[in-house]
Design a protein around this motif. Structure first.
Motif, PDB file in Angstrom:
ATOM      1  N   LEU A   1      60.813  -0.970  24.927  1.00 20.81           N
ATOM      2  CA  LEU A   1      60.782  -1.619  23.621  1.00 20.81           C
ATOM      3  C   LEU A   1      59.676  -2.659  23.532  1.00 20.81           C
ATOM      4  O   LEU A   1      59.152  -2.907  22.455  1.00 20.81           O
ATOM      5  N   LYS A   2      59.314  -3.271  24.663  1.00 20.22           N
ATOM      6  CA  LYS A   2      58.248  -4.266  24.628  1.00 20.22           C
ATOM      7  C   LYS A   2      56.937  -3.639  24.143  1.00 20.22           C
ATOM      8  O   LYS A   2      56.234  -4.217  23.312  1.00 20.22           O
ATOM      9  N   ALA A   3      56.629  -2.448  24.641  1.00 21.60           N
ATOM     10  CA  ALA A   3      55.403  -1.754  24.217  1.00 21.60           C
ATOM     11  C   ALA A   3      55.479  -1.367  22.739  1.00 21.60           C
ATOM     12  O   ALA A   3      54.472  -1.415  22.020  1.00 21.60           O
ATOM     13  N   SER A   8      53.893  -2.478  17.153  1.00 31.25           N
ATOM     14  CA  SER A   8      54.307  -2.835  15.794  1.00 31.25           C
ATOM     15  C   SER A   8      53.644  -4.126  15.321  1.00 31.25           C
ATOM     16  O   SER A   8      53.246  -4.232  14.149  1.00 31.25           O
ATOM     17  N   LEU A   9      53.505  -5.085  16.205  1.00 29.60           N
ATOM     18  CA  LEU A   9      52.823  -6.323  15.832  1.00 29.60           C
ATOM     19  C   LEU A   9      51.350  -6.048  15.530  1.00 29.60           C
ATOM     20  O   LEU A   9      50.799  -6.585  14.559  1.00 29.60           O
ATOM     21  N   GLY A  10      50.719  -5.198  16.323  1.00 29.06           N
ATOM     22  CA  GLY A  10      49.334  -4.818  16.041  1.00 29.06           C
ATOM     23  C   GLY A  10      49.202  -4.143  14.689  1.00 29.06           C
ATOM     24  O   GLY A  10      48.287  -4.448  13.905  1.00 29.06           O
ATOM     25  N   ALA A  33      55.900  -4.868   6.553  1.00 27.62           N
ATOM     26  CA  ALA A  33      55.996  -3.402   6.577  1.00 27.62           C
ATOM     27  C   ALA A  33      55.430  -2.855   7.881  1.00 27.62           C
ATOM     28  O   ALA A  33      56.011  -1.948   8.493  1.00 27.62           O
ATOM     29  N   GLY A  34      54.312  -3.411   8.337  1.00 26.24           N
ATOM     30  CA  GLY A  34      53.734  -2.972   9.604  1.00 26.24           C
ATOM     31  C   GLY A  34      54.622  -3.313  10.784  1.00 26.24           C
ATOM     32  O   GLY A  34      54.816  -2.505  11.690  1.00 26.24           O
ATOM     33  N   LEU A  35      55.174  -4.498  10.775  1.00 26.14           N
ATOM     34  CA  LEU A  35      56.037  -4.929  11.876  1.00 26.14           C
ATOM     35  C   LEU A  35      57.285  -4.055  11.968  1.00 26.14           C
ATOM     36  O   LEU A  35      57.745  -3.720  13.051  1.00 26.14           O
ATOM     37  N   LEU A  36      57.824  -3.658  10.834  1.00 26.74           N
ATOM     38  CA  LEU A  36      59.077  -2.902  10.804  1.00 26.74           C
ATOM     39  C   LEU A  36      58.885  -1.390  10.659  1.00 26.74           C
ATOM     40  O   LEU A  36      59.873  -0.660  10.584  1.00 26.74           O
ATOM     41  N   HIS A  37      57.635  -0.906  10.642  1.00 22.82           N
ATOM     42  CA  HIS A  37      57.420   0.519  10.368  1.00 22.82           C
ATOM     43  C   HIS A  37      58.160   1.434  11.331  1.00 22.82           C
ATOM     44  O   HIS A  37      58.569   2.525  10.964  1.00 22.82           O
ATOM     45  N   ASP A  38      58.371   1.013  12.565  1.00 22.72           N
ATOM     46  CA  ASP A  38      59.070   1.839  13.555  1.00 22.72           C
ATOM     47  C   ASP A  38      60.485   1.329  13.853  1.00 22.72           C
ATOM     48  O   ASP A  38      61.047   1.615  14.912  1.00 22.72           O
ATOM     49  N   GLU A 135      44.852   1.576  22.130  1.00 22.07           N
ATOM     50  CA  GLU A 135      45.916   1.616  23.135  1.00 22.07           C
ATOM     51  C   GLU A 135      46.701   0.308  23.189  1.00 22.07           C
ATOM     52  O   GLU A 135      46.984  -0.235  24.257  1.00 22.07           O
ATOM     53  N   ILE A 136      47.055  -0.165  22.010  1.00 20.14           N
ATOM     54  CA  ILE A 136      47.853  -1.385  21.885  1.00 20.14           C
ATOM     55  C   ILE A 136      49.312  -0.981  21.774  1.00 20.14           C
ATOM     56  O   ILE A 136      49.726  -0.366  20.793  1.00 20.14           O
ATOM     57  N   GLY A 137      50.067  -1.291  22.796  1.00 25.33           N
ATOM     58  CA  GLY A 137      51.472  -0.931  22.824  1.00 25.33           C
ATOM     59  C   GLY A 137      51.655   0.568  22.938  1.00 25.33           C
ATOM     60  O   GLY A 137      50.770   1.286  23.401  1.00 25.33           O
ATOM     61  N   SER A 138      52.812   1.032  22.494  1.00 25.71           N
ATOM     62  CA  SER A 138      53.116   2.458  22.566  1.00 25.71           C
ATOM     63  C   SER A 138      53.943   2.879  21.369  1.00 25.71           C
ATOM     64  O   SER A 138      54.890   2.206  20.996  1.00 25.71           O
TER      65      SER A 138
END
Length: 184
Positions: A1-3, A8-10, A33-38, A135-138
């Motif tokens: 979840l950290k990734a 999501s923050l990116g 919307a970007g933070l919560l998209h996933d 390649e920011i997060g996953s």
């Protein structure tokens, strides 16, 4: 979840930056919307943790998208699950549109949205692609993403402007370390 939260923050940072570039009236909504998209992925992690692990493994091992892997495992698609959650939580319509349509960018799919909300999935999708390329997060799969040309066209953003937005991303993420620690 950290990734996932880093990704999501990116996406949130890019979505807000793009919204500012195009003069969107409420760029902070694009951040949300970007933070919560996933958020649907977070819900799946809570209700079907083992299946979600299998979804990620299948996506990475076979080279298919996370969304296709969800379907192959009989799970609801995270974007639609997230959209339903956002509607239940009575989040603003712009945020719901970003969550529910960030993978559905065809003109026909966006036509179900009011004209003032059609930009939201585009700025979220831009953030999604830029974060995946950097390649920011996953996002849960290993696919390399390219920006749908319709997105930059509809947003009226040049490649130079998109690159400028992308270039600001690492510094903005660095400034958000505390926020990431709270999310994780």
């Amino acid at each position: 979840l950290k990734a996932l939260w880093r990704h999501s923050l990116g996406v949130a940072i890019v979505a807000e930056g793009a919204a500012r570039q195009i003069g969107y009236e409420a760029p902070e909504d694009m951040f949300t919307a970007g933070l919560l998209h996933d958020i649907g992925k977070v819900a799946l992690a809570k209700i079907a943790e083992e299946k979600l692990g299998a979804v990620v493994r299948t996506a990475i091992d076979t080279g298919i998208s996370f969304r296709d892997s969800e379907l192959s495992h009989g799970l609801p698609c995270h974007d639609q699950l997230g959209r339903r959650l956002a509607e239940r939580w009575r989040l603003p319509r712009a945020i719901v549109a970003g969550i529910g349509h960030h993978h559905r960018l065809a003109d026909s799919a966006l036509s179900v949205l009011p004209p003032n909300l059609r930009v939201v999935p585009d700025v979220v999708a831009l953030g999604y692609v830029l974060c995946r390329q950097a390649e920011i997060g996953s996002g849960g799969d290993a696919l390399h993403r390219e920006l749908d040309p319709r997105v930059s066209e509809r947003l009226n953003l040049s490649q130079a402007t998109i690159q400028t937005i992308a270039d600001t991303l690492p510094r903005a993420l660095e400034r958000s370390k505390v926020f990431l620690e709270i999310l994780s």
